[in-house]
Design a protein around this motif. Structure first.
Motif, mmCIF file in Angstrom:
data_model
loop_
_atom_site.group_PDB
_atom_site.id
_atom_site.type_symbol
_atom_site.label_atom_id
_atom_site.label_comp_id
_atom_site.label_asym_id
_atom_site.label_seq_id
_atom_site.Cartn_x
_atom_site.Cartn_y
_atom_site.Cartn_z
ATOM 1 N N VAL A 135 40.310 35.473 27.881
ATOM 2 C CA VAL A 135 40.131 34.787 29.166
ATOM 3 C C VAL A 135 39.979 35.802 30.287
ATOM 4 O O VAL A 135 39.073 35.690 31.130
ATOM 5 C CB VAL A 135 41.312 33.843 29.437
ATOM 6 C CG1 VAL A 135 41.149 33.168 30.790
ATOM 7 C CG2 VAL A 135 41.433 32.796 28.325
ATOM 8 N N ARG A 136 40.848 36.817 30.308
ATOM 9 C CA ARG A 136 40.769 37.851 31.343
ATOM 10 C C ARG A 136 39.485 38.666 31.224
ATOM 11 O O ARG A 136 38.851 39.000 32.232
ATOM 12 C CB ARG A 136 41.982 38.772 31.250
ATOM 13 C CG ARG A 136 43.313 38.081 31.528
ATOM 14 C CD ARG A 136 44.476 39.065 31.396
ATOM 15 N NE ARG A 136 44.259 40.256 32.174
ATOM 16 C CZ ARG A 136 44.230 41.495 31.683
ATOM 17 N NH1 ARG A 136 44.407 41.694 30.378
ATOM 18 N NH2 ARG A 136 44.020 42.524 32.460
ATOM 19 N N MET A 137 39.106 38.995 30.002
ATOM 20 C CA MET A 137 37.885 39.767 29.798
ATOM 21 C C MET A 137 36.663 38.980 30.236
ATOM 22 O O MET A 137 35.732 39.521 30.846
ATOM 23 C CB MET A 137 37.782 40.174 28.324
ATOM 24 C CG MET A 137 38.887 41.127 27.885
ATOM 25 S SD MET A 137 39.104 41.220 26.092
ATOM 26 C CE MET A 137 37.611 42.060 25.608
ATOM 27 N N LEU A 138 36.662 37.669 29.937
ATOM 28 C CA LEU A 138 35.550 36.820 30.337
ATOM 29 C C LEU A 138 35.473 36.699 31.857
ATOM 30 O O LEU A 138 34.378 36.748 32.438
ATOM 31 C CB LEU A 138 35.690 35.440 29.700
ATOM 32 C CG LEU A 138 34.588 34.418 29.977
ATOM 33 C CD1 LEU A 138 33.238 34.960 29.529
ATOM 34 C CD2 LEU A 138 34.895 33.099 29.284
ATOM 35 N N ASP A 139 36.617 36.562 32.504
ATOM 36 C CA ASP A 139 36.634 36.505 33.972
ATOM 37 C C ASP A 139 36.085 37.798 34.573
ATOM 38 O O ASP A 139 35.312 37.763 35.542
ATOM 39 C CB ASP A 139 38.054 36.262 34.472
ATOM 40 C CG ASP A 139 38.556 34.857 34.180
ATOM 41 O OD1 ASP A 139 37.707 33.985 33.906
ATOM 42 O OD2 ASP A 139 39.779 34.637 34.204
ATOM 43 N N THR A 140 36.461 38.941 34.013
ATOM 44 C CA THR A 140 35.955 40.229 34.502
ATOM 45 C C THR A 140 34.454 40.330 34.313
ATOM 46 O O THR A 140 33.724 40.811 35.196
ATOM 47 C CB THR A 140 36.659 41.379 33.768
ATOM 48 O OG1 THR A 140 38.070 41.290 33.977
ATOM 49 C CG2 THR A 140 36.160 42.733 34.263
ATOM 50 N N LEU A 141 33.975 39.888 33.158
ATOM 51 C CA LEU A 141 32.537 39.937 32.891
ATOM 52 C C LEU A 141 31.763 39.104 33.904
ATOM 53 O O LEU A 141 30.728 39.544 34.435
ATOM 54 C CB LEU A 141 32.270 39.464 31.461
ATOM 55 C CG LEU A 141 30.834 39.553 30.954
ATOM 56 C CD1 LEU A 141 30.805 39.905 29.464
ATOM 57 C CD2 LEU A 141 30.086 38.231 31.144
ATOM 58 N N GLU A 142 32.256 37.911 34.196
ATOM 59 C CA GLU A 142 31.551 37.029 35.131
ATOM 60 C C GLU A 142 31.655 37.528 36.560
ATOM 61 O O GLU A 142 30.671 37.478 37.320
ATOM 62 C CB GLU A 142 32.118 35.611 35.018
ATOM 63 C CG GLU A 142 31.811 34.927 33.684
ATOM 64 C CD GLU A 142 32.416 33.542 33.599
ATOM 65 O OE1 GLU A 142 33.568 33.366 34.068
ATOM 66 O OE2 GLU A 142 31.746 32.637 33.070
ATOM 67 N N GLN A 143 32.810 38.027 36.957
ATOM 68 C CA GLN A 143 33.008 38.473 38.336
ATOM 69 C C GLN A 143 32.140 39.683 38.670
ATOM 70 O O GLN A 143 31.596 39.789 39.768
ATOM 71 C CB GLN A 143 34.477 38.798 38.582
ATOM 72 C CG GLN A 143 35.391 37.583 38.596
ATOM 73 C CD GLN A 143 36.857 37.953 38.618
ATOM 74 O OE1 GLN A 143 37.213 39.131 38.789
ATOM 75 N NE2 GLN A 143 37.732 36.963 38.444
ATOM 76 N N HIS A 144 32.023 40.622 37.727
ATOM 77 C CA HIS A 144 31.284 41.858 37.973
ATOM 78 C C HIS A 144 29.878 41.836 37.374
ATOM 79 O O HIS A 144 29.175 42.846 37.448
ATOM 80 C CB HIS A 144 32.065 43.043 37.423
ATOM 81 C CG HIS A 144 33.404 43.246 38.079
ATOM 82 N ND1 HIS A 144 33.554 43.916 39.269
ATOM 83 C CD2 HIS A 144 34.645 42.832 37.706
ATOM 84 C CE1 HIS A 144 34.842 43.934 39.606
ATOM 85 N NE2 HIS A 144 35.523 43.281 38.672
ATOM 86 N N ASP A 145 29.506 40.707 36.788
ATOM 87 C CA ASP A 145 28.178 40.551 36.197
ATOM 88 C C ASP A 145 27.895 41.628 35.147
ATOM 89 O O ASP A 145 26.791 42.162 35.065
ATOM 90 C CB ASP A 145 27.095 40.572 37.281
ATOM 91 C CG ASP A 145 25.775 39.984 36.788
ATOM 92 O OD1 ASP A 145 25.815 39.143 35.869
ATOM 93 O OD2 ASP A 145 24.717 40.377 37.313
ATOM 94 N N TYR A 146 28.922 41.948 34.338
ATOM 95 C CA TYR A 146 28.733 42.889 33.240
ATOM 96 C C TYR A 146 28.005 42.200 32.087
ATOM 97 O O TYR A 146 28.024 40.976 31.953
ATOM 98 C CB TYR A 146 30.078 43.397 32.720
ATOM 99 C CG TYR A 146 30.791 44.370 33.636
ATOM 100 C CD1 TYR A 146 30.158 45.508 34.116
ATOM 101 C CD2 TYR A 146 32.120 44.158 33.988
ATOM 102 C CE1 TYR A 146 30.833 46.407 34.933
ATOM 103 C CE2 TYR A 146 32.803 45.051 34.802
ATOM 104 C CZ TYR A 146 32.144 46.168 35.281
ATOM 105 O OH TYR A 146 32.809 47.058 36.087
ATOM 106 N N ASP A 147 27.387 43.017 31.234
ATOM 107 C CA ASP A 147 26.842 42.506 29.976
ATOM 108 C C ASP A 147 27.906 42.484 28.887
ATOM 109 O O ASP A 147 27.900 41.613 28.012
ATOM 110 C CB ASP A 147 25.667 43.372 29.515
ATOM 111 C CG ASP A 147 24.447 43.219 30.403
ATOM 112 O OD1 ASP A 147 24.198 42.096 30.882
ATOM 113 O OD2 ASP A 147 23.747 44.226 30.620
ATOM 114 N N VAL A 148 28.812 43.460 28.938
ATOM 115 C CA VAL A 148 29.870 43.590 27.931
ATOM 116 C C VAL A 148 31.148 44.039 28.624
ATOM 117 O O VAL A 148 31.102 44.858 29.547
ATOM 118 C CB VAL A 148 29.498 44.616 26.832
ATOM 119 C CG1 VAL A 148 30.578 44.687 25.758
ATOM 120 C CG2 VAL A 148 28.157 44.295 26.219
#
Length: 336
Positions: free
Chosen positions: A111-124
């Motif tokens: 959940v935390r990793m997914l939130d970080t990915l969406e917030q910073h627009d990362y690919d991974v």
């Protein structure tokens, strides 16, 4: 492309490669259902030739959760990265998380990793363990592979390529295009994108027994990274050959100077000659071995060595027939 079992795409897919995880996988799946309750998600379990009761346990989980659990049963053990690649081909989510079957990767951290990915627009987004709970040998092997990845893939030294990660659909679709044998998931990720983040995550103690990553598997993983995603070893062989040639010329000059001006009555022994022959013969064999590995992998790719072979799948009460992941694009698409 990924198989489309229906027209609806869930928000999140979880890929869990299972190898002798019969004692832990049920608790992990049930816990994941509790953590992601209220979310549109799916779980893809890939049994990688387990020798225990992982197959019936995973099949039971697929029957108990027909709307969320897909079970992919491989015909034999192909290795963790091949199993993950097999699972990625069966995901439909906008985002895909990968975690181990032994419960050491808490689903809450996804959940935390997914939130970080969406917030910073990362690919991974990778999970960087606060404290690794592996054995000393496993930790040493992980550090060695990480250093080699820094050298071979030119990744930042502070980026830790763990097996615990979340990816967006763009990266997943790029990864499953890979057609050669011996896949290395992190190499495929880094070949597709540099838009990568990481966060500190918990790593829980292993309750399933001794680590299933032995010397042989760690060496195979290292060779896949070393040879499949870089030509650095070939360049290194050139540099080593050039350096030893220059050292040999310099040594001959020094011996000649010593013989002419310093120790004129010195008799050069046969042991020196034999030592030099053995050293340079070993060096030549090492370089030939590196070239041979590259040629061998090209041969295996040309003969369409499968990345994985799926005996059957269970998903939403649907049983798929035998599927073989080959190198050729035609076989890959027709099998799906």
């Amino acid at each position: 492309m990924s198989p489309a079992f229906d027209s609806q795409r869930p928000e999140l897919s979880l890929v869990i490669p299972v190898y002798n995880g019969g004692r832990t996988i049920a608790a992990l799946v049930e816990h994941a259902h509790h953590v992601f309750a209220g979310r549109d998600f799916e779980i893809v379990l890939v049994n990688d030739g387990s020798a225990d009761d992982s197959e019936p346990v995973c099949a039971r989980l697929a029957s108990e959760h027909p709307s969320t659990v897909t079970f992919v049963h491989l015909s034999r053990n192909f290795g963790e990265h091949s199993a993950v690649l097999a699972g990625l081909n069966y995901t439909r989510g906008r985002y895909v998380g990968v975690l181990d079957d032994d419960g050491q990767n808490p689903p809450e951290e996804i959940v935390r990793m997914l939130d970080t990915l969406e917030q910073h627009d990362y690919d991974v987004v990778y999970g960087h363990y606060i404290e690794k709970m592996h054995s000393a040998f496993r930790n040493w092997g992980s550090r060695f592979n990480d250093r080699m990845a820094t050298l071979m893939l030119q990744k930042p030294a502070d980026l830790y390529l763990s097996s615990f990660k979340v990816m967006n659909r763009f990266v997943v679709d790029e990864i499953i295009k890979y057609e050669g044998p011996f896949p290395y998931i992190d190499g495929l990720i880094y070949r597709a994108t540099r838009n990568i983040g990481q966060i500190l995550v918990e790593h829980r103690a292993n309750t399933s027994g001794p680590s299933r990553y032995g010397v042989r598997k760690l060496m195979a993983l290292w060779l896949n990274m070393f040879l499949n995603f870089s030509i650095t070893p070939l360049r290194l062989a050139v540099y080593v050959g050039l350096a030893t040639s220059c050292a040999s010329v310099l040594g001959l000059v020094l011996i000649w100077i010593d013989k002419i001006w310093i120790t004129r009555d010195l008799t050069l022994g046969i042991s020196t000659v034999l030592g030099s022959v053995v050293f340079f013969s070993g060096l030549q064999l090492m370089i030939l071995g590196i070239v041979g590995e590259y040629l061998g992998r090209m041969y295996l790719g040309h003969t369409r060595t499968p990345q994985f072979v799926v005996r059957y799948t269970l998903a939403a009460h649907r049983v798929e027939g035998s599927l073989t992941r080959m190198s050729a694009q035609a076989d890959r698409t027709s099998a799906r």
